[in-house]
Design a protein around this motif. Structure first.
Motif, short mmCIF file in Angstrom:
data_model
loop_
_atom_site.label_atom_id
_atom_site.label_comp_id
_atom_site.label_asym_id
_atom_site.label_seq_id
_atom_site.Cartn_x
_atom_site.Cartn_y
_atom_site.Cartn_z
N LEU A 125 97.83 67.44 44.95
CA LEU A 125 99.03 68.25 45.20
C LEU A 125 100.21 67.74 44.36
CD1 LEU A 125 99.00 68.80 49.07
CD2 LEU A 125 99.10 70.61 47.34
N LYS A 126 101.02 68.68 43.91
CA LYS A 126 102.27 68.32 43.27
C LYS A 126 103.20 67.68 44.29
CE LYS A 126 102.23 72.26 40.04
NZ LYS A 126 102.95 73.51 39.65
N PRO A 127 104.16 66.85 43.88
CA PRO A 127 105.17 66.35 44.82
C PRO A 127 105.86 67.53 45.52
CG PRO A 127 105.31 65.17 42.75
CD PRO A 127 104.34 66.30 42.52
N GLY A 128 105.87 67.49 46.83
CA GLY A 128 106.44 68.60 47.60
C GLY A 128 105.47 69.72 47.88
N GLY A 129 104.24 69.62 47.36
CA GLY A 129 103.22 70.63 47.60
C GLY A 129 102.77 70.63 49.05
N THR A 130 102.04 71.69 49.42
CA THR A 130 101.68 71.91 50.83
C THR A 130 100.17 71.91 51.03
OG1 THR A 130 103.65 73.29 51.15
CG2 THR A 130 101.89 73.52 52.78
N LEU A 131 99.75 71.30 52.12
CA LEU A 131 98.38 71.41 52.60
C LEU A 131 98.38 72.29 53.84
CD1 LEU A 131 95.35 70.57 52.97
CD2 LEU A 131 96.20 68.63 54.34
N LEU A 132 97.54 73.33 53.85
CA LEU A 132 97.28 74.11 55.04
C LEU A 132 95.81 73.90 55.40
CD1 LEU A 132 99.06 77.52 54.22
CD2 LEU A 132 99.92 75.63 55.61
N ASP A 133 95.56 73.32 56.55
CA ASP A 133 94.19 72.96 56.92
C ASP A 133 93.94 73.38 58.37
OD1 ASP A 133 91.71 71.84 57.25
OD2 ASP A 133 92.29 69.81 56.67
N ARG A 134 93.08 74.40 58.54
CA ARG A 134 92.69 74.85 59.88
C ARG A 134 91.39 74.14 60.25
NH1 ARG A 134 93.90 79.72 62.10
NH2 ARG A 134 94.29 80.61 60.04
N GLU A 135 91.43 73.36 61.33
CA GLU A 135 90.25 72.58 61.71
C GLU A 135 89.94 72.69 63.20
OE1 GLU A 135 88.21 71.22 59.69
OE2 GLU A 135 89.42 71.34 57.85
N LEU A 136 88.68 72.44 63.52
CA LEU A 136 88.28 72.30 64.91
C LEU A 136 88.88 71.01 65.48
CD1 LEU A 136 84.48 73.21 64.91
CD2 LEU A 136 86.36 74.61 65.74
N THR A 137 89.19 71.05 66.75
CA THR A 137 89.62 69.85 67.46
C THR A 137 88.68 69.65 68.65
OG1 THR A 137 91.17 71.11 68.82
CG2 THR A 137 92.03 70.13 66.80
N VAL A 138 88.55 68.40 69.07
CA VAL A 138 87.74 68.12 70.26
C VAL A 138 88.62 67.45 71.29
CG1 VAL A 138 85.58 67.93 68.99
CG2 VAL A 138 86.98 65.88 69.31
N ALA A 234 100.94 70.02 56.10
CA ALA A 234 101.40 68.72 55.61
C ALA A 234 102.04 68.87 54.24
CB ALA A 234 100.23 67.74 55.55
N ARG A 235 103.02 68.03 53.96
CA ARG A 235 103.71 68.07 52.67
C ARG A 235 103.45 66.80 51.89
NH1 ARG A 235 105.48 73.43 52.45
NH2 ARG A 235 106.34 73.99 54.49
N ALA A 236 103.20 66.97 50.62
CA ALA A 236 102.95 65.81 49.76
C ALA A 236 104.27 65.14 49.37
CB ALA A 236 102.21 66.27 48.51
#
Length: 236
Positions: A125-138, A234-236
């Protein structure tokens, strides 16, 4: 045959909580400028990657499953989408540091050593880039028996509750991280109509595929109250 091979032969393009409708809503909620560079991790049959391309983004799609990539290639051609396909591992992404504005992931990190994968998402990710992560939780009270069944059938390598995922993002070097769309029970959603879905017709005569499908239904029914999901931002 494993679970991912089954999904490939089914031509399933949105095998995650909420289905493709949830994907479209998430993309709408976090718009980017036209031409932004987007990486989809675990692109599968390419349905989401094609949608991201139609939104005007420069899309790179990566998957480790050869059968999925072949189906994605054919879908991209049918939809005339501008998507760059790459075979690669989420834990060792074949890209240089800091080149993407967005890393988009849906129900993929659970199949990895998530600490390694999240560190790779952060790296590209570039500085300030974004992660979008949809995950299962337990749930915290999930039993070893339940976790063992999930590992055996689906090949899941990382199972964590909401706070566990957030802690892994902190350790991966993200400076801002949060969760939303937190659902305490798994959403089993019938996929909407996908006009470019490619189903292997021999699948319906395959005993191994039938067995996997039956086990999938039983496990989801048995453990649905111990499985949930969340979108992690999350943000880088």
């Amino acid at each position: 045959m494993n679970y991912h091979d089954l999904l490939a032969r089914l031509g399933e393009g949105s095998a995650h909580p909420g289905g493709f409708m949830a994907t479209m809503q998430l993309v709408e909620r976090y718009p980017l400028p036209q031409g932004s560079r987007v990486l989809e991790i675990g692109c599968g049959t390419g349905r989401t990657s094609c949608h991201l391309a139609r939104c005007g983004y420069q899309v790179t799609a990566v998957d480790s499953n050869e059968s999925m990539l072949k189906r994605a290639e054919r879908r991209i051609a049918r939809e005339e989408a501008k998507v760059k396909l790459v075979r690669g591992d989420a834990e060792q992404l074949p890209f240089p540091d800091g080149i993407f504005d967005l890393v988009f992931v849906e129900s993929v990190s659970i199949f990895t050593d998530a600490r390694s994968a999240l560190a790779e998402y952060r790296r590209v990710l570039k500085p300030g880039g974004t992660l979008l992560d949809r995950e299962l939780t337990v749930s915290k009270e999930s039993t070893a028996l339940m976790k063992g069944a999930m590992r055996q059938l689906y090949g899941m390598r990382t199972m964590a509750d909401e706070q566990g995922w957030l802690e892994m993002m902190r350790l991966a070097g993200f400076t801002h991280y949060s969760s939303e769309d937190v659902r305490p029970e798994i959403m089993v959603t019938l996929d909407d109509v996908d006009p470019n879905r490619e189903v292997d017709p021999t699948l319906f005569f395959d005993e191994a595929a039938f067995y996997l499908g039956q086990m999938n239904a039983r496990i989801l029914e048995r453990y649905r109250t111990k499985l949930g999901s969340a979108v992690f931002v999350a943000r880088a």
